[in-house]
Design an enzyme around this catalytic site. Structure first.
Site, mmCIF file in Angstrom:
data_model
loop_
_atom_site.group_PDB
_atom_site.id
_atom_site.type_symbol
_atom_site.label_atom_id
_atom_site.label_comp_id
_atom_site.label_asym_id
_atom_site.label_seq_id
_atom_site.Cartn_x
_atom_site.Cartn_y
_atom_site.Cartn_z
ATOM 1 N N CYS A 38 48.776 34.929 33.375
ATOM 2 C CA CYS A 38 50.151 35.211 33.180
ATOM 3 C C CYS A 38 50.535 36.048 34.185
ATOM 4 O O CYS A 38 51.466 36.129 35.051
ATOM 5 C CB CYS A 38 50.455 35.941 31.773
ATOM 6 S SG CYS A 38 50.612 35.034 30.345
ATOM 7 N N ASP A 82 41.202 27.985 43.113
ATOM 8 C CA ASP A 82 40.246 28.858 42.326
ATOM 9 C C ASP A 82 39.444 30.005 43.098
ATOM 10 O O ASP A 82 39.288 29.596 44.310
ATOM 11 C CB ASP A 82 39.164 27.827 41.704
ATOM 12 C CG ASP A 82 38.562 28.467 40.669
ATOM 13 O OD1 ASP A 82 38.701 28.139 39.386
ATOM 14 O OD2 ASP A 82 37.500 29.337 40.908
ATOM 15 N N HIS A 92 52.498 31.044 28.568
ATOM 16 C CA HIS A 92 51.222 31.365 27.806
ATOM 17 C C HIS A 92 51.004 30.562 26.840
ATOM 18 O O HIS A 92 51.537 30.471 25.653
ATOM 19 C CB HIS A 92 51.000 32.822 27.569
ATOM 20 C CG HIS A 92 49.624 33.239 26.985
ATOM 21 N ND1 HIS A 92 48.768 33.647 27.820
ATOM 22 C CD2 HIS A 92 48.981 33.003 25.750
ATOM 23 C CE1 HIS A 92 47.399 33.727 27.294
ATOM 24 N NE2 HIS A 92 47.870 33.470 26.070
ATOM 25 N N ASN A 94 38.479 23.077 30.074
ATOM 26 C CA ASN A 94 37.557 23.707 29.330
ATOM 27 C C ASN A 94 38.314 24.257 28.202
ATOM 28 O O ASN A 94 39.125 25.246 28.523
ATOM 29 C CB ASN A 94 36.610 24.706 30.237
ATOM 30 C CG ASN A 94 35.873 24.014 31.196
ATOM 31 O OD1 ASN A 94 35.504 23.059 31.161
ATOM 32 N ND2 ASN A 94 35.804 24.737 32.225
ATOM 33 N N THR A 148 36.530 30.552 30.103
ATOM 34 C CA THR A 148 36.774 31.954 30.298
ATOM 35 C C THR A 148 37.765 32.839 30.374
ATOM 36 O O THR A 148 37.901 33.956 30.256
ATOM 37 C CB THR A 148 35.760 32.249 31.542
ATOM 38 O OG1 THR A 148 36.302 31.743 32.948
ATOM 39 C CG2 THR A 148 34.236 31.720 31.481
ATOM 40 N N HIS A 159 44.121 31.252 28.848
ATOM 41 C CA HIS A 159 45.335 30.736 29.329
ATOM 42 C C HIS A 159 45.075 29.487 29.875
ATOM 43 O O HIS A 159 44.523 29.284 30.889
ATOM 44 C CB HIS A 159 45.929 31.716 30.206
ATOM 45 C CG HIS A 159 47.349 31.307 30.866
ATOM 46 N ND1 HIS A 159 48.640 32.079 30.804
ATOM 47 C CD2 HIS A 159 47.866 30.143 31.505
ATOM 48 C CE1 HIS A 159 49.600 31.411 31.196
ATOM 49 N NE2 HIS A 159 49.266 30.185 31.736
ATOM 50 N N HIS A 189 44.313 26.107 31.583
ATOM 51 C CA HIS A 189 44.370 25.624 32.845
ATOM 52 C C HIS A 189 43.750 24.225 33.122
ATOM 53 O O HIS A 189 42.834 23.727 32.364
ATOM 54 C CB HIS A 189 43.727 26.550 33.918
ATOM 55 C CG HIS A 189 42.453 27.235 33.354
ATOM 56 N ND1 HIS A 189 42.310 28.105 32.293
ATOM 57 C CD2 HIS A 189 41.335 26.709 33.694
ATOM 58 C CE1 HIS A 189 41.083 28.428 32.055
ATOM 59 N NE2 HIS A 189 40.524 27.701 33.062
HETATM 60 P P1 AMP Z 1 37.348 28.347 33.003
HETATM 61 O O1 AMP Z 1 35.827 28.704 32.857
HETATM 62 O O2 AMP Z 1 37.585 26.865 32.630
HETATM 63 O O3 AMP Z 1 38.168 29.378 32.048
HETATM 64 O O4 AMP Z 1 37.854 28.755 34.370
HETATM 65 C C1 AMP Z 1 38.320 29.993 34.754
HETATM 66 C C2 AMP Z 1 38.570 29.648 36.249
HETATM 67 O O5 AMP Z 1 39.412 30.822 36.648
HETATM 68 C C3 AMP Z 1 37.096 30.068 36.994
HETATM 69 O O6 AMP Z 1 36.873 29.001 37.876
HETATM 70 C C4 AMP Z 1 37.401 31.246 37.793
HETATM 71 O O7 AMP Z 1 36.764 30.952 39.064
HETATM 72 C C5 AMP Z 1 38.976 31.158 37.859
HETATM 73 N N1 AMP Z 1 39.431 32.287 38.362
HETATM 74 C C6 AMP Z 1 39.249 33.663 37.488
HETATM 75 N N2 AMP Z 1 40.072 34.555 38.075
HETATM 76 C C7 AMP Z 1 40.878 33.902 39.112
HETATM 77 C C8 AMP Z 1 41.725 34.380 40.080
HETATM 78 N N3 AMP Z 1 42.123 35.895 39.869
HETATM 79 N N4 AMP Z 1 42.155 33.724 41.131
HETATM 80 C C9 AMP Z 1 41.730 32.295 40.890
HETATM 81 N N5 AMP Z 1 40.808 31.757 40.180
HETATM 82 C C10 AMP Z 1 40.371 32.730 39.148
HETATM 83 ZN ZN ZN Z 2 48.654 33.793 29.803
#
Ligand code: AMP
Ligand code: ZN
Length: 112
Positions: free
Chosen positions: A6, A29, A45, A85, A93, A96, A98
């Site tokens: 967000c 990423d 969100h 995921n 992780t 939100h 994606h």
């Molecule tokens: P997931 O594990 O599917 O929830 O993917 C979360 C993704 O967000 C991971 O690939 C992280 O590298 C990426 N990520 C986390 N914080 C940031 C950020 N501030 N800017 C860009 N990517 C991010």
């Molecule tokens: Zn969010």
């Protein structure tokens, strides 16, 4: 709400944007797992795929309608992978929703 995506969507946290409109944002990423690794999010969100429903699914359709344009803009002529995921077992992780758009290398199947 303390949600990192967000904050990226509203500009509080910087990102390297590759596509944006009023409903969605695509950005690089931070920890790329492929030569091209973009995250595509709704600005609204939605926690995870379990929360997609008939009320909010238009924005998910909108994301998919823009994937060809975003993939082409990244030079992914040989194809790409889209990953969502959902939940702990799948490795989500950031809570939100994606979609990972990945390309620029070959991928194995089935995935990990
Ligand atoms: P997931 O594990 O599917 O929830 O993917 C979360 C993704 O967000 C991971 O690939 C992280 O590298 C990426 N990520 C986390 N914080 C940031 C950020 N501030 N800017 C860009 N990517 C991010
Ligand atoms: Zn969010």
């Amino acid at each position: 709400m303390d949600c990192i995506f967000c904050k990226i969507a509203n500009g509080e946290i910087p990102s390297t944007k590759v596509y944006e409109d009023d409903k969605i944002l695509a950005f690089k990423d931070l920890d790329p797992q492929a030569p091209v690794h973009i995250l595509i999010i709704p600005k609204e969100h939605i926690k995870w795929a379990y929360d997609v429903n008939s009320e909010n699914c238009a924005v998910i359709a909108h994301i998919f309608s823009k994937i060809p344009e975003i993939a082409r803009s990244q030079g992914l002529e040989n194809g790409f992978r889209i990953v969502n995921n959902c939940g702990e077992s799948a490795g989500q992780t950031v809570h939100h929703i994606h979609f990972h758009l990945m390309g620029g290398r070959d991928f194995g199947w089935p995935a990990g």
